[in-house]
Design an enzyme around this catalytic site. Sequence first.
Site, PDB file in Angstrom:
ATOM      1  N   LYS A 189      40.387  25.006   7.870  1.00 44.67           N
ATOM      2  CA  LYS A 189      41.128  25.568   9.001  1.00 44.67           C
ATOM      3  C   LYS A 189      40.289  26.634   9.727  1.00 44.67           C
ATOM      4  O   LYS A 189      39.277  27.097   9.201  1.00 44.67           O
ATOM      5  CB  LYS A 189      42.439  26.194   8.498  1.00 44.67           C
TER       6      LYS A 189
HETATM    7  C1  PLP Z   1      49.995  20.907  10.834  1.00 41.46           C
HETATM    8  C2  PLP Z   1      49.874  21.216   9.379  1.00 41.46           C
HETATM    9  N1  PLP Z   1      50.941  21.641   8.709  1.00 41.46           N
HETATM   10  C3  PLP Z   1      50.884  21.961   7.400  1.00 41.46           C
HETATM   11  C4  PLP Z   1      49.701  21.859   6.695  1.00 41.46           C
HETATM   12  C5  PLP Z   1      49.716  22.128   5.235  1.00 41.46           C
HETATM   13  O1  PLP Z   1      48.830  23.117   4.850  1.00 41.46           O
HETATM   14  P1  PLP Z   1      48.168  23.106   3.396  1.00 41.46           P
HETATM   15  O2  PLP Z   1      47.157  22.031   3.357  1.00 41.46           O
HETATM   16  O3  PLP Z   1      47.570  24.471   3.271  1.00 41.46           O
HETATM   17  O4  PLP Z   1      49.277  22.890   2.407  1.00 41.46           O
HETATM   18  C6  PLP Z   1      48.541  21.448   7.371  1.00 41.46           C
HETATM   19  C7  PLP Z   1      47.223  21.390   6.740  1.00 41.46           C
HETATM   20  O5  PLP Z   1      46.863  20.741   5.865  1.00 41.46           O
HETATM   21  C8  PLP Z   1      48.633  21.103   8.736  1.00 41.46           C
HETATM   22  O6  PLP Z   1      47.556  20.683   9.415  1.00 41.46           O
END
Ligand code: PLP
Length: 366
Positions: A189
């Site tokens: 990210k």
């Molecule tokens: C739009 C979106 N929402 C939620 C997430 C979930 O984040 P994480 O991977 O940290 O659980 C992500 C990333 O993976 C995402 O791109």
Amino acid sequence: MIKFLDLQKINLKHQEEIETKLSQVFRSGWFLMGQELSSFESNLSQYIGAKHAIGVANGLDALRLILRGYIEMGIMDRGDEILVPSNTYIASILAISDNGLIPVLVEPDINNYNIDITKIEEKITSKTKGILIVHLYGRTVFSDQLKDLADKHQLKLIEDNAQAIGAIWNGQKTGNLGDAAGFSFYPGKNLGAIGDAGAITTNDDDLAKVIRALANYGSNQKYVNIYQGLNSRLDEIQAAVLDVKLKYIDEENTVRKNIAKRYIAEISNPKIILPENPADVNEHVWHLFVIRTEKRDELHKYLTENGIQTLIHYPIPPHKQQAYKEWNDQSFPISEKIHEEVLSLPISPVMTEEEIKKVIEIVNEF
Ligand SMILES: Cc1ncc(COP(=O)(O)O)c(C=O)c1O
């Protein structure tokens, strides 16, 4: 090969500061709920402009915990409906269904890939309790119209800000536009940890209190449990790394913006549909630079053969996933078209001038 995202190089820019911090945490013997977390939470809340920032284990948990918080507060109940874009990473939707809430999918706008605000109201029923908007690819999706709609129907407005830290709408940061927001600090990210990490921001004191307890076994006081909570905490190592990198996020987002401007100005291949470049009021932080073409798979192959790594965000829409078999027969034609045609070009704060030029040149030659 031009890497899609050179994480090693991105993190090595901050090597000295990060390694000093890592060593401090290691030597301290204190790995959870300590001063690194407090410092990062305080700096994140200041950066976003929200009253509370709560570090959690990952972005999916951030969204799950917001919704679970509203359930514990009696604001939402299992079986209630939450509107969510059909074009998103599946985590936005998992957070809803995991809580026993019903995700109601809304088609995106083909021009900007974000939820189509004009299609929201027709999906609202007596069971609707919230709208989970996603600032997809780093592009802000917010408007007075959206806010009015949420107010009119008394819906909670939740931001999935996983991809858009630093983006701004009308002078205000994403993560401070709705009632609560979830962040992901997954390593790739714009603000990436060195493992999984996430956070929640909100101005709601009661929600913040409930979420803090929920993320810590449902407890505000050791061995006293008021909710059937989770263990979802941001550890000291990740908090320390994020606290270092947060200082540079605006600078790094500016590099991304400049690369995006170059791509938009210099990619002139008529087969390629470039992303809209939003006006300054609605700033984009270019987590992903997503182009579209009917010849996506050919372009993907051509770029690989010419030494450019690209990725597809995302190849299968959530409603076509086996995980949501009950939706597999439904049709969301705009989402499906997007999933068939998009391709993400390399964009990052460490791309060199030579790499940017090469991407433009090869894409134009296709
Ligand atoms: C739009 C979106 N929402 C939620 C997430 C979930 O984040 P994480 O991977 O940290 O659980 C992500 C990333 O993976 C995402 O791109």
